[in-house]
Design a protein around this motif. Structure first.
Motif, PDB file in Angstrom:
ATOM      1  N   ARG A 138     -14.830  11.808  -2.814  1.00 60.11           N
ATOM      2  CA  ARG A 138     -13.401  11.870  -3.115  1.00 60.11           C
ATOM      3  C   ARG A 138     -13.190  12.466  -4.500  1.00 60.11           C
ATOM      4  O   ARG A 138     -13.939  12.159  -5.431  1.00 60.11           O
ATOM      5  N   TYR A 165      -4.933  11.421  -0.199  1.00 55.26           N
ATOM      6  CA  TYR A 165      -4.505  10.060  -0.499  1.00 55.26           C
ATOM      7  C   TYR A 165      -3.788  10.020  -1.838  1.00 55.26           C
ATOM      8  O   TYR A 165      -4.030  10.852  -2.704  1.00 55.26           O
ATOM      9  N   CYS A 166      -2.953   9.025  -2.012  1.00 62.77           N
ATOM     10  CA  CYS A 166      -2.431   8.761  -3.345  1.00 62.77           C
ATOM     11  C   CYS A 166      -2.826   7.351  -3.759  1.00 62.77           C
ATOM     12  O   CYS A 166      -3.180   6.515  -2.915  1.00 62.77           O
ATOM     13  N   ALA A 167      -2.780   7.119  -5.042  1.00 59.10           N
ATOM     14  CA  ALA A 167      -3.214   5.837  -5.583  1.00 59.10           C
ATOM     15  C   ALA A 167      -2.625   5.627  -6.964  1.00 59.10           C
ATOM     16  O   ALA A 167      -2.309   6.597  -7.670  1.00 59.10           O
ATOM     17  N   GLN A 178       0.839  -1.187   0.000  1.00 58.66           N
ATOM     18  CA  GLN A 178       0.000   0.000   0.000  1.00 58.66           C
ATOM     19  C   GLN A 178       0.875   1.239   0.000  1.00 58.66           C
ATOM     20  O   GLN A 178       2.083   1.168   0.207  1.00 58.66           O
ATOM     21  N   CYS A 186       4.178  10.392  -0.336  1.00 58.18           N
ATOM     22  CA  CYS A 186       3.420   9.158  -0.532  1.00 58.18           C
ATOM     23  C   CYS A 186       4.448   8.078  -0.861  1.00 58.18           C
ATOM     24  O   CYS A 186       5.015   8.078  -1.947  1.00 58.18           O
ATOM     25  N   PRO A 220      -8.524   5.669 -10.376  1.00 55.71           N
ATOM     26  CA  PRO A 220      -7.846   4.610  -9.619  1.00 55.71           C
ATOM     27  C   PRO A 220      -7.919   3.258 -10.317  1.00 55.71           C
ATOM     28  O   PRO A 220      -8.961   2.876 -10.848  1.00 55.71           O
ATOM     29  N   GLY A 254      -4.080   7.725   4.196  1.00 58.02           N
ATOM     30  CA  GLY A 254      -4.243   9.148   3.956  1.00 58.02           C
ATOM     31  C   GLY A 254      -3.560  10.001   5.003  1.00 58.02           C
ATOM     32  O   GLY A 254      -3.101   9.510   6.049  1.00 58.02           O
ATOM     33  N   TRP A 281      -4.359   1.871  -2.058  1.00 54.38           N
ATOM     34  CA  TRP A 281      -4.783   2.941  -1.157  1.00 54.38           C
ATOM     35  C   TRP A 281      -4.140   2.807   0.211  1.00 54.38           C
ATOM     36  O   TRP A 281      -4.033   1.713   0.756  1.00 54.38           O
TER      37      TRP A 281
END
Length: 126
Positions: free
Chosen positions: A45, A95-97, A3, A22, A110, A119, A116
């Motif tokens: 989001r 968040y990053c994805a 993750q 991240c 995404p 955050g 995920w």
């Protein structure tokens, strides 16, 4: 568990700056386009920025364009989001994805396996 691990959030006054990180944990970053997303309380989001696998292409939504800068260091397995001139409406969990559709003005969708993380909270308030 593979993750992203986001960090760097906090409380900042309007007009201030924060730098989010991240970090990819348990997987390689090199072949993935990455997006930053945020979610404010009571809101959906939203994607705000993305960066291509090599970092050559970056995209932003209009609300953050000119204030936020996304970058990446594949060797360190980290994606960054430098946020300047912060506004109260930037308050959200960030968040990053892993994403696709990063480019041509799009800020990424995404992937089914998006990695995920938990955050990091950004609060802009005086």
């Amino acid at each position: 568990q593979s993750q992203f691990v986001e960090s760097g959030g906090g409380l900042v006054q309007p007009g201030g700056s924060l730098s989010l990180s991240c970090a990819a944990s348990g997987f390689t970053l090199n072949y993935l386009a990455i997006g930053w997303f945020r979610q404010a309380p009571g809101k959906e989001r939203e994607g705000i920025s993305c960066i291509s696998t090599t970092g050559e292409s970056t995209n932003y939504v209009d609300s953050v364009k000119g204030r936020f800068t996304i970058s990446r260091d594949n060797a360190k397995k980290i994606v960054y989001l430098q946020m300047n001139s912060l506004k109260p409406e930037d308050t959200a969990k960030y968040y990053c994805a892993a994403v696709f559709n990063c480019g041509f003005g799009l800020v990424g969708t995404p992937l089914p396996k998006a990695y995920w993380g938990q955050g990091t909270q950004v609060t802009v308030s005086s």
